[in-house]
Design an enzyme around this catalytic site. Structure first.
Site, PDB file in Angstrom:
ATOM      1  N   TYR A   1     -27.049  34.789  -6.561  1.00  0.00           N
ATOM      2  CA  TYR A   1     -26.868  34.212  -7.957  1.00  0.00           C
ATOM      3  C   TYR A   1     -28.196  34.157  -8.557  1.00  0.00           C
ATOM      4  O   TYR A   1     -28.040  34.326  -9.831  1.00  0.00           O
ATOM      5  CB  TYR A   1     -26.156  32.955  -8.099  1.00  0.00           C
ATOM      6  CG  TYR A   1     -24.655  33.035  -7.742  1.00  0.00           C
ATOM      7  CD1 TYR A   1     -24.174  33.428  -6.553  1.00  0.00           C
ATOM      8  CD2 TYR A   1     -23.718  32.455  -8.657  1.00  0.00           C
ATOM      9  CE1 TYR A   1     -22.661  33.333  -6.407  1.00  0.00           C
ATOM     10  CE2 TYR A   1     -22.467  32.559  -8.425  1.00  0.00           C
ATOM     11  CZ  TYR A   1     -21.879  33.120  -7.337  1.00  0.00           C
ATOM     12  OH  TYR A   1     -20.513  33.111  -7.095  1.00  0.00           O
TER      13      TYR A   1
ATOM     14  N   LYS B   1     -24.221  34.254   8.207  1.00  0.00           N
ATOM     15  CA  LYS B   1     -23.988  35.637   8.507  1.00  0.00           C
ATOM     16  C   LYS B   1     -25.323  35.857   9.323  1.00  0.00           C
ATOM     17  O   LYS B   1     -25.881  36.756   8.954  1.00  0.00           O
ATOM     18  CB  LYS B   1     -23.826  36.517   7.242  1.00  0.00           C
ATOM     19  CG  LYS B   1     -23.354  37.984   7.845  1.00  0.00           C
ATOM     20  CD  LYS B   1     -21.967  38.173   8.322  1.00  0.00           C
ATOM     21  CE  LYS B   1     -21.691  39.668   8.748  1.00  0.00           C
ATOM     22  NZ  LYS B   1     -20.493  39.699   9.608  1.00  0.00           N
TER      23      LYS B   1
ATOM     24  N   ASP C   1     -17.152  35.697   8.325  1.00  0.00           N
ATOM     25  CA  ASP C   1     -15.857  36.512   8.584  1.00  0.00           C
ATOM     26  C   ASP C   1     -14.827  35.736   9.384  1.00  0.00           C
ATOM     27  O   ASP C   1     -13.793  35.456   9.049  1.00  0.00           O
ATOM     28  CB  ASP C   1     -15.883  38.042   8.924  1.00  0.00           C
ATOM     29  CG  ASP C   1     -17.187  38.202  10.259  1.00  0.00           C
ATOM     30  OD1 ASP C   1     -17.677  37.287  10.651  1.00  0.00           O
ATOM     31  OD2 ASP C   1     -17.308  39.301  10.772  1.00  0.00           O
TER      32      ASP C   1
ATOM     33  N   ASP D   1     -18.289  30.449  -2.813  1.00  0.00           N
ATOM     34  CA  ASP D   1     -17.510  30.796  -3.752  1.00  0.00           C
ATOM     35  C   ASP D   1     -16.061  31.322  -3.322  1.00  0.00           C
ATOM     36  O   ASP D   1     -15.294  30.815  -3.875  1.00  0.00           O
ATOM     37  CB  ASP D   1     -18.368  31.607  -4.937  1.00  0.00           C
ATOM     38  CG  ASP D   1     -17.592  32.264  -6.042  1.00  0.00           C
ATOM     39  OD1 ASP D   1     -16.947  31.342  -6.550  1.00  0.00           O
ATOM     40  OD2 ASP D   1     -17.554  33.294  -6.187  1.00  0.00           O
TER      41      ASP D   1
ATOM     42  N   ASP E   1     -12.080  29.320  -3.025  1.00  0.00           N
ATOM     43  CA  ASP E   1     -10.821  29.857  -3.563  1.00  0.00           C
ATOM     44  C   ASP E   1      -9.876  29.951  -2.536  1.00  0.00           C
ATOM     45  O   ASP E   1      -8.499  29.850  -2.780  1.00  0.00           O
ATOM     46  CB  ASP E   1     -11.074  31.415  -4.358  1.00  0.00           C
ATOM     47  CG  ASP E   1     -11.328  31.088  -5.992  1.00  0.00           C
ATOM     48  OD1 ASP E   1     -12.134  29.945  -6.179  1.00  0.00           O
ATOM     49  OD2 ASP E   1     -11.057  31.585  -6.660  1.00  0.00           O
TER      50      ASP E   1
HETATM   51  P1  NAD Z   1      -9.156  32.394 -12.423  1.00  0.00           P
HETATM   52  O1  NAD Z   1      -9.676  31.489 -11.498  1.00  0.00           O
HETATM   53  O2  NAD Z   1      -9.316  32.190 -13.780  1.00  0.00           O
HETATM   54  O3  NAD Z   1      -7.788  32.685 -12.275  1.00  0.00           O
HETATM   55  C1  NAD Z   1      -7.255  33.282 -10.882  1.00  0.00           C
HETATM   56  C2  NAD Z   1      -5.734  33.139 -10.857  1.00  0.00           C
HETATM   57  O4  NAD Z   1      -5.304  31.869 -10.446  1.00  0.00           O
HETATM   58  C3  NAD Z   1      -4.969  33.711 -11.792  1.00  0.00           C
HETATM   59  O5  NAD Z   1      -3.798  34.213 -11.687  1.00  0.00           O
HETATM   60  C4  NAD Z   1      -4.722  32.359 -12.858  1.00  0.00           C
HETATM   61  O6  NAD Z   1      -3.711  32.244 -13.498  1.00  0.00           O
HETATM   62  C5  NAD Z   1      -4.567  31.417 -11.816  1.00  0.00           C
HETATM   63  N1  NAD Z   1      -4.919  29.878 -12.169  1.00  0.00           N
HETATM   64  C6  NAD Z   1      -6.408  29.617 -12.298  1.00  0.00           C
HETATM   65  N2  NAD Z   1      -6.265  28.372 -12.536  1.00  0.00           N
HETATM   66  C7  NAD Z   1      -5.086  28.070 -12.603  1.00  0.00           C
HETATM   67  C8  NAD Z   1      -4.315  26.725 -13.223  1.00  0.00           C
HETATM   68  N3  NAD Z   1      -5.141  25.686 -13.367  1.00  0.00           N
HETATM   69  N4  NAD Z   1      -2.912  26.841 -13.302  1.00  0.00           N
HETATM   70  C9  NAD Z   1      -2.346  27.613 -13.047  1.00  0.00           C
HETATM   71  N5  NAD Z   1      -2.762  28.774 -12.520  1.00  0.00           N
HETATM   72  C10 NAD Z   1      -4.118  28.910 -12.289  1.00  0.00           C
HETATM   73  O7  NAD Z   1     -10.097  33.882 -11.891  1.00  0.00           O
HETATM   74  P2  NAD Z   1     -10.141  35.066 -12.485  1.00  0.00           P
HETATM   75  O8  NAD Z   1      -9.212  35.601 -13.242  1.00  0.00           O
HETATM   76  O9  NAD Z   1     -10.664  36.057 -11.512  1.00  0.00           O
HETATM   77  O10 NAD Z   1     -11.456  35.027 -13.784  1.00  0.00           O
HETATM   78  C11 NAD Z   1     -10.785  34.660 -15.106  1.00  0.00           C
HETATM   79  C12 NAD Z   1     -12.379  34.392 -15.830  1.00  0.00           C
HETATM   80  O11 NAD Z   1     -12.857  33.238 -15.365  1.00  0.00           O
HETATM   81  C13 NAD Z   1     -13.466  35.296 -15.552  1.00  0.00           C
HETATM   82  O12 NAD Z   1     -14.255  35.353 -16.674  1.00  0.00           O
HETATM   83  C14 NAD Z   1     -14.449  34.595 -14.383  1.00  0.00           C
HETATM   84  O13 NAD Z   1     -15.429  35.018 -14.591  1.00  0.00           O
HETATM   85  C15 NAD Z   1     -14.162  33.321 -14.892  1.00  0.00           C
HETATM   86  N6  NAD Z   1     -14.354  32.253 -13.885  1.00  0.00           N
HETATM   87  C16 NAD Z   1     -14.895  30.944 -14.485  1.00  0.00           C
HETATM   88  C17 NAD Z   1     -14.978  29.961 -13.827  1.00  0.00           C
HETATM   89  C18 NAD Z   1     -15.711  28.542 -14.144  1.00  0.00           C
HETATM   90  O14 NAD Z   1     -15.792  28.466 -15.287  1.00  0.00           O
HETATM   91  N7  NAD Z   1     -16.478  27.778 -13.291  1.00  0.00           N
HETATM   92  C19 NAD Z   1     -14.731  30.017 -12.283  1.00  0.00           C
HETATM   93  C20 NAD Z   1     -13.991  31.111 -12.135  1.00  0.00           C
HETATM   94  C21 NAD Z   1     -13.816  32.221 -12.762  1.00  0.00           C
HETATM   95  C1  IPM Z   2     -17.133  29.227  -9.807  1.00  0.00           C
HETATM   96  C2  IPM Z   2     -17.402  30.403 -10.507  1.00  0.00           C
HETATM   97  C3  IPM Z   2     -18.583  30.873 -10.931  1.00  0.00           C
HETATM   98  C4  IPM Z   2     -19.347  31.034  -9.575  1.00  0.00           C
HETATM   99  C5  IPM Z   2     -18.732  31.965 -11.940  1.00  0.00           C
HETATM  100  C6  IPM Z   2     -17.992  31.809 -13.186  1.00  0.00           C
HETATM  101  C7  IPM Z   2     -20.196  32.058 -12.420  1.00  0.00           C
HETATM  102  O1  IPM Z   2     -16.585  31.384  -9.784  1.00  0.00           O
HETATM  103  O2  IPM Z   2     -17.663  28.262 -10.365  1.00  0.00           O
HETATM  104  O3  IPM Z   2     -16.708  29.196  -8.548  1.00  0.00           O
HETATM  105  O4  IPM Z   2     -19.372  32.147  -9.002  1.00  0.00           O
HETATM  106  O5  IPM Z   2     -20.092  30.249  -9.145  1.00  0.00           O
HETATM  107 MN    MN Z   3     -15.530  30.864  -7.961  1.00  0.00          MN
END
Ligand code: NAD
Ligand code: IPM
Ligand code: MN
Length: 357
Positions: free
Chosen positions: A135, A185, A217, A241, A245
């Site tokens: 990052y 890794k 992996d 990260d 998820d």
């Molecule tokens: P996301 O985590 O926003 O969503 C992934 C999936 O999970 C989607 O289908 C969403 O609807 C579902 N989901 C997530 N949170 C939920 C909740 N609270 N309730 C119900 N469903 C939920 O990931 P993405 O779609 O890949 O990314 C969207 C945007 O968010 C991108 O711009 C990414 O960079 C950003 N992002 C930000 C952060 C952060 O602010 N810490 C973390 C991850 C991704």
């Molecule tokens: C998280 C998010 C962030 C990360 C992005 C939004 C920069 O995915 O907090 O997990 O990759 O750390």
């Molecule tokens: Mn993330």
């Protein structure tokens, strides 16, 4: 005492309102002050992390954060991306230890894509390094070489960066079930070999904690094969990260997973410390504005804020019990039900939690 509230984008404001509501319920005397981050801040100030927001964070005891990211800025480059806000916050406050507890709430087993017996009672925690690795390493750039576009990110770890996050993981394991699984890794990466060597050294200070190592992996596979084999998972920025998820979905929804990102604890102290608290998920543009987002991650992030930044274990435990109780009484958001089963919107679910407080 001030707590900074940074809702951000997409579902960020919807779920942060829930986190703030429970905080106000348990700690009404604190000052809660809002600031702009992400696309919301880019729209108003042309920066994802404006100086006003930075100043607010500096005079706060903790930050409750929503999410950043907006499809309107998908083509933006460099410092003009909404996601820069979260990276700047982690870096500015040297918040290197991102704790992501993964706990199945009783009653939500059926929401998981794995068999209920695989996830029932699951309780692990991912400790993810968040100030280094891919990052932040430099060079980080896109250039042209002989007319060919070339992009470079740099994966770098310094021994002290591995050491300090390993210390956090071992100290946590000591208060839990005494097991750290370090994920790297090392068969391919220099940073992986450094990681494994330093973690092994730190382990000698914790003879009461068992350490094992997994290649990333294999770790991804074990996480879905038998997640209950894990207690503390210690890993670097990018792997953490991705694995967190994946681990989140074991509990039924990514929307269940809170996080705390902490810096160094002053030596010999155990009291309140500054921290950043946020759902691990993003701005979920696909469901934003519909009032259906699951607020559990934001509410449990508020509990972590009480635990670590207010040293208020009573409030933390009260919030966690209220969520468990609301779920036990049947409260579910849309992501937690199957097919056409009835569900509650974000505010109605939050009301159920507030009622149990
Ligand atoms: P996301 O985590 O926003 O969503 C992934 C999936 O999970 C989607 O289908 C969403 O609807 C579902 N989901 C997530 N949170 C939920 C909740 N609270 N309730 C119900 N469903 C939920 O990931 P993405 O779609 O890949 O990314 C969207 C945007 O968010 C991108 O711009 C990414 O960079 C950003 N992002 C930000 C952060 C952060 O602010 N810490 C973390 C991850 C991704
Ligand atoms: C998280 C998010 C962030 C990360 C992005 C939004 C920069 O995915 O907090 O997990 O990759 O750390
Ligand atoms: Mn993330």
């Amino acid at each position: 005492m001030t707590v900074a509230i940074l809702p951000g984008d997409g579902i960020g404001p919807e779920v942060t309102a829930a986190g703030l509501a429970v905080l106000r319920a348990v700690r009404p005397e604190l000052t809660y002050e809002h600031g702009l981050v992400g696309a919301a801040a880019l729209d108003s100030y042309g920066s994802p992390y404006p100086s006003q927001t930075a100043a607010l964070c500096r005079r706060s005891a903790a930050i409750l954060f929503g999410a950043v990211g907006d499809p309107r800025y998908d083509g933006a480059r460099g410092e003009l991306r909404p996601e820069v806000a979260i990276l700047r916050l982690r870096k500015e406050f040297d918040l290197f230890a991102n704790l992501r507890p993964v706990k199945t709430i009783a009653g939500l087993e059926a929401a998981s894509s794995l068999r209920p017996e695989v996830v029932r009672g699951l309780d692990l925690i991912v400790v993810r390094e968040t100030t280094s690795g891919l990052y932040f390493g430099t060079p980080k750039q896109t250039t042209f070489e002989d007319g060919i576009e070339v992009a470079v990110d740099t994966l770098v770890y310094r021994a002290p960066e591995v050491e300090r996050v390993a210390q956090v993981a071992f100290a946590l394991a000591r208060e839990r079930r005494g097991r750290v699984t370090s994920v790297d890794k090392h068969n391919v990466l220099e940073t992986g070999r450094l990681w494994r060597r330093i973690v092994t050294q730190v382990a000698t200070q914790y003879p009461d904690v068992a350490l094992d190592h997994l290649l990333v992996d294999n770790a991804a596979m074990q996480l879905v094969r038998d997640p209950k084999r894990f207690d503390v998972i210690l890993t670097e920025n990018t792997f953490g990260d991705i694995l967190s998820d994946q681990a989140g979905m074991l509990t039924g929804s990514l929307g269940n997973l809170p996080s705390a990102t902490l810096g160094a604890q002053a030596p010999g102290t155990t009291g309140p410390r500054f921290g950043l608290y946020e759902p691990i998920s993003g701005s979920a543009p696909d469901i934003a504005g519909k009032g259906i987002a699951n607020p559990i991650a934001a509410i449990l992030s508020a509990a972590l804020l009480c635990r670590y930044s207010l040293a208020d274990e009573t409030s933390a435990a009260r919030i966690e019990s209220a969520v468990t109780a609301a779920v036990a009484l049947g409260a579910r958001t849309r992501d937690l039900v199957r097919d056409d089963a009835p569900f509650l919107g974000t505010s109605a679910f939050t009301e159920r939690v507030l009622a149990r407080l």
